[in-house]
Motif scaffolding. Structure first.
Motif, PDB file in Angstrom:
ATOM      1  N   PRO A  63      -2.966   8.070   3.272  1.00 40.26           N
ATOM      2  CA  PRO A  63      -2.718   6.630   3.103  1.00 40.26           C
ATOM      3  C   PRO A  63      -3.901   5.820   3.606  1.00 40.26           C
ATOM      4  N   ALA A 404       4.543   8.001  -3.970  1.00 39.20           N
ATOM      5  CA  ALA A 404       4.547   6.706  -3.276  1.00 39.20           C
ATOM      6  C   ALA A 404       5.317   6.807  -1.962  1.00 39.20           C
ATOM      7  N   THR A 407       3.348   8.785   0.583  1.00 41.63           N
ATOM      8  CA  THR A 407       2.288   7.953   1.145  1.00 41.63           C
ATOM      9  C   THR A 407       2.843   7.027   2.208  1.00 41.63           C
ATOM     10  N   LEU A 408       3.979   6.418   1.914  1.00 44.20           N
ATOM     11  CA  LEU A 408       4.595   5.501   2.875  1.00 44.20           C
ATOM     12  C   LEU A 408       4.995   6.238   4.151  1.00 44.20           C
ATOM     13  N   ASP A 457       6.854   0.001  -3.040  1.00 46.91           N
ATOM     14  CA  ASP A 457       5.596  -0.752  -3.170  1.00 46.91           C
ATOM     15  C   ASP A 457       5.530  -1.931  -2.206  1.00 46.91           C
ATOM     16  N   LEU A 460       4.050  -0.377   1.010  1.00 47.43           N
ATOM     17  CA  LEU A 460       2.771   0.352   0.958  1.00 47.43           C
ATOM     18  C   LEU A 460       1.608  -0.594   1.184  1.00 47.43           C
ATOM     19  N   GLU A 464      -1.317   5.032  -3.580  1.00 43.90           N
ATOM     20  CA  GLU A 464      -0.547   6.198  -3.191  1.00 43.90           C
ATOM     21  C   GLU A 464      -1.389   7.468  -3.263  1.00 43.90           C
TER      22      GLU A 464
END
Length: 473
Positions: A63, A404, A407-408, A457, A460, A464
């Motif tokens: 990230p 996604a 990544t978060l 989203d 974030l 991603e």
């Protein structure tokens, strides 16, 4: 041409090296930092294709709030030049199983260096290391050391082709990486620069599905030189209750029946499952094994090893026999690395490191899944796999990989001082590290639960994460 930069050094004085990392802080604060880290990514990508020397260390695997570069590591911790410190669950791509900068291992490496590191003929340490590996792994009669797993697996494939006189390779589709060489990369989506005939020489089969391998053997009779797979990755070998054998034993039997060389890639599992390798755990005897990663606690040591009748194809003491040019690496038997290997084996045995890895992994997985369940995200974020080398998944509503969300989750763990690109740990991960990881998991799962309800989203901060094996950047 990139702009010229001053030749900045991040090597410090003796006093700083004795206490090299910033003090732990609950908020992972960078106050007082004298280094601006915002430019490292640009500088790295200006001079290194991909920005690092393995693609899994690249910007697209982390990230946007991850440290762009690391300065050092000690025990289970790493730190960046801007003063941020993290408990690390990457552990140098699983190459460090004891801990970063372990004094006993480093001292052994220095002793090897002080003997000259690399000599004009084979060294005493080289002989001792080879004899040690042969004594540890039952299937191994001979060994060639090298510097990375890719070189070892490619040498194993070459041996198999020479031994059988065949061309085709059967490799397990579920196992993510065997080599940077064309024989493997040609079987991934990244085929640019690889001749079609090379691509066509590698076939894939499914793990825990012996029928898929049997179909390959039937489709290409007397053409498959070798079967190569890891003993275990995300799945463990399934057992056939009727036959009383596990999947790896079935693979071995099929290879024996059809004259195919059985290659077991223990780059990850070797000296992590058992001192005799995962092959000992699952009761198989491969023709060739490859080792790397945890062999020397982060020092560059890998090996291709196996039965004498196969390995001796690379020998020079068999008069009149056609030669096979196996491995010839100037630095393959550096005494620093092989001394670290010997010291690592001693440390693993004396301190019962492997049982600790199994125990810590079991506790970590239990905590991970319990906390996910408490926050109602257990269908989307979950840990699994063998405890010595577990994984975590992030899944969407259909059960497909959700990059996604991954990544978060990684982003929020970094905010809590935990670098968790995957789940790898060491002997120096203890109860305190587990407790701090559990606190970070609580906070991160809470954010992920909100994001799943409201839209990922929204939470974030940057792009991603992407899969390594993709056709386009």
């Amino acid at each position: 041409m990139p702009e010229q930069r001053p030749k900045t050094s991040f090597l410090h004085s003796e006093d700083q090296l004795k206490n090299p990392s910033p003090e732990n802080t609950s908020d992972n604060s960078t106050k007082g930092s004298v280094v601006d880290s915002s430019d490292f990514s640009r500088r790295l990508n200006a001079v290194i294709p991909g920005g690092a020397h393995t693609y899994s260390r690249g910007d697209d695997q982390f990230p946007s709030n991850a440290p762009q570069i690391l300065q050092g590591g000690k025990g289970s911790n790493v730190w960046s030049p801007d003063g941020r410190r993290f408990i690390d669950y990457g552990m140098a791509l699983r190459a460090v199983s004891i801990g970063y900068a372990e004094p006993e291992i480093n001292a052994a490496a220095v002793r090897g260096m002080e003997l000259g590191n690399s000599l004009t003929r084979a060294s005493m340490i080289e002989l001792e290391a080879a004899e040690r590996l042969v004594s540890l792994v039952d299937s191994v009669d001979m060994v060639k050391f090298t510097k990375n797993g890719s070189t070892a697996t490619s040498a194993a494939v070459k041996l198999a082709r020479a031994y059988t006189g065949r061309t085709l390779i059967a490799r397990c589709a579920q196992h993510p990486f065997f080599s940077y060489d064309d024989w493997f990369i040609g079987s991934t989506p990244i085929t640019r620069g690889i001749p079609t005939e090379t691509i066509e020489q590698t076939k894939t089969f499914a793990y825990n599905d012996i029928a898929s391998l049997e179909r390959l053997v039937s489709q290409y009779p007397d053409q498959i030189a070798c079967v190569i797979l890891e003993p275990v990755a995300s799945e463990t070998p399934a057992t056939d209750a009727g036959q009383g054998t596990n999947y790896l034993q079935q693979v071995q039997a099929l290879c024996r029946t059809h004259g195919i060389v059985f290659i077991l890639d223990e780059t990850i599992t070797g000296f992590r499952w058992d001192m005799g390798g995962a092959q000992k755990t699952y009761g198989v005897t491969p023709d060739i094994s490859t080792f790397g990663k945890a062999m020397a606690n982060g020092f560059s040591v890998a090996a291709v090893a196996g039965k004498r009748e196969v390995m001796e194809l690379g020998a020079i003491n068999r008069p009149g026999e056609e030669r096979l040019f196996l491995l010839s690496t100037t630095h393959g038997a550096e005494m620093s690395g092989l001394s670290a290997f010997l010291a690592t084996m001693d440390f693993l045995e004396r301190n019962q490191v492997i049982p600790h890895l199994w125990s810590y992994g079991a506790k970590l997985m239990e905590s991970f899944n319990r906390i996910a369940s408490r926050h109602g995200v257990e269908q989307h974020i979950k840990a699994g796999g063998p405890a010595a080398n577990p994984y975590y998944l992030t899944l969407d509503q259909k059960g497909a990989p959700w990059f996604a969300l991954r990544t978060l989750f990684a982003q929020e763990m970094i905010e809590q001082g935990i670098l968790m690109p995957w789940l790898a740990f060491s002997y120096r991960h203890g109860e305190d590290e587990l407790r701090r990881t559990e606190l970070a998991l609580e906070r991160s799962m809470e954010v992920c639960a909100k994001a799943i309800r409201e839209g990922v989203d929204k939470y974030l901060r940057g792009p991603e994460i992407k899969p390594v094996f993709r056709r386009y950047n």
